[in-house]
Enzyme design. Structure first.
Site, mmCIF file in Angstrom:
data_model
loop_
_atom_site.group_PDB
_atom_site.id
_atom_site.type_symbol
_atom_site.label_atom_id
_atom_site.label_comp_id
_atom_site.label_asym_id
_atom_site.label_seq_id
_atom_site.Cartn_x
_atom_site.Cartn_y
_atom_site.Cartn_z
ATOM 1 N NE ARG A 289 37.268 42.086 29.606
ATOM 2 C CZ ARG A 289 37.922 41.519 30.595
ATOM 3 N NH1 ARG A 289 39.087 40.999 30.477
ATOM 4 N NH2 ARG A 289 37.452 41.538 31.726
ATOM 5 C CE LYS B 59 33.546 45.576 37.419
ATOM 6 N NZ LYS B 59 35.063 45.792 36.423
ATOM 7 N NE ARG C 49 31.239 45.527 31.585
ATOM 8 C CZ ARG C 49 31.697 44.676 32.367
ATOM 9 N NH1 ARG C 49 30.877 44.188 33.302
ATOM 10 N NH2 ARG C 49 33.078 44.156 32.224
HETATM 11 P P1 AMP Z 1 33.444 40.606 33.507
HETATM 12 O O1 AMP Z 1 33.572 39.485 34.269
HETATM 13 O O2 AMP Z 1 32.522 41.808 34.397
HETATM 14 O O3 AMP Z 1 34.855 41.567 33.247
HETATM 15 O O4 AMP Z 1 32.605 40.719 32.360
HETATM 16 C C1 AMP Z 1 32.999 39.777 31.258
HETATM 17 C C2 AMP Z 1 32.491 39.995 30.071
HETATM 18 O O5 AMP Z 1 31.154 39.874 30.006
HETATM 19 C C3 AMP Z 1 32.310 41.650 29.545
HETATM 20 O O6 AMP Z 1 33.380 41.899 28.728
HETATM 21 C C4 AMP Z 1 31.282 41.658 28.624
HETATM 22 O O7 AMP Z 1 31.371 41.027 27.426
HETATM 23 C C5 AMP Z 1 30.016 40.689 29.335
HETATM 24 N N1 AMP Z 1 29.275 41.691 30.381
HETATM 25 C C6 AMP Z 1 29.341 41.541 31.846
HETATM 26 N N2 AMP Z 1 28.645 42.305 32.295
HETATM 27 C C7 AMP Z 1 28.204 42.997 31.163
HETATM 28 C C8 AMP Z 1 27.057 44.300 31.255
HETATM 29 N N3 AMP Z 1 26.622 44.714 32.241
HETATM 30 N N4 AMP Z 1 26.564 44.536 30.063
HETATM 31 C C9 AMP Z 1 27.198 44.041 28.706
HETATM 32 N N5 AMP Z 1 28.019 43.160 28.732
HETATM 33 C C10 AMP Z 1 28.520 42.473 30.027
#
Ligand code: AMP
Length: 216
Positions: free
Chosen positions: A175, A17, A92
């Site tokens: 995750r 992404k 999410r």
């Molecule tokens: P990412 O960089 O998108 O992989 O996000 C890293 C972490 O941030 C995730 O594993 C969640 O703990 C938190 N996170 C990011 N976006 C969201 C979201 N939309 N809802 C809840 N937690 C989020």
């Protein structure tokens, strides 16, 4: 120019992404809204929200819907979103998707397309544990699939590369499980709304070319 310009990128952790978003932003000049990046910035600043989110992020869980929805609501008001935006890593959960629809409705806007980057769990785990991020800019590398020219150094800005704390094998597996349980239902949700476009390729250039056909 994008005809469909308000976009959601959906996919597991490490599905690409962020990498595809970066390429689309460079090509079309739309705004990039990554809730992961926003949350990591809060953690780095040590704000109360950052303190609450940091521990959850380390474990691979999701931070509360209200927190991320509030952050996205504020970010969407910024003027750069007028040209269009990519929501990367948000929504999410179904609850987040419903809140997003309400926020956009209030602004007289809507989502034009949801791009699902459909990547197998096996590739996701290989990718996550070899991912390297730049400390200075948004660049993302992979030790196996997309290495930098000089090990540990960003090609674009020369800053040091690091591995995200949540990209360890153990957290990556959690995750992925969270994705299947809480985020995967969004695929059906957006399919029913007629907004979903599923992308099977794992090659960046192919994905960008395919998206040009669908969105321009
Ligand atoms: P990412 O960089 O998108 O992989 O996000 C890293 C972490 O941030 C995730 O594993 C969640 O703990 C938190 N996170 C990011 N976006 C969201 C979201 N939309 N809802 C809840 N937690 C989020």
């Amino acid at each position: 120019m994008l005809n469909k310009k308000n976009l959601i990128f959906l996919g597991g952790p490490g599905a690409g992404k962020g990498t595809v978003s970066n390429a689309m932003i460079a090509k079309y000049g739309v705004a990039h809204i990554s809730t992961g990046d926003i949350l990591r910035a809060e953690v780095a600043k040590g704000t109360p929200a950052g303190k609450e989110a940091g521990a959850i992020m380390k474990s691979g869980g999701l931070v509360p819907d209200a927190m991320v929805c509030g952050m996205v609501g504020e970010r969407l008001k910024e003027p750069d979103c007028e040209k269009g935006f990519i929501l990367d890593g948000f929504p999410r959960t179904i609850a987040q998707a419903e809140t997003l629809a309400t926020i956009l409705d209030g602004m007289g806007k809507k989502i034009d397309a949801v791009i699902y980057l459909n990547v197998s769990d096996e590739i996701i785990l290989q990718r996550l544990t070899a991912r390297m991020n730049c400390r200075g800019c948004d660049a993302i590398y992979n030790k196996i699939f997309m290495p930098p020219k000089v090990e540990g150094i960003c090609d674009k800005c020369g800053s040091e590369l690091f591995q995200r704390a949540d990209d360890s094998l153990e957290t990556a597996k959690s995750r992925l499980a969270v994705f299947h349980k809480q985020t995967q239902p969004l695929i059906d949700y957006y399919e029913k709304l007629g907004l979903l476009y599923s992308c099977k390729s794992t090659e960046l250039d192919e994905i960008v070319a395919e998206l040009a056909k669908v969105l321009e």
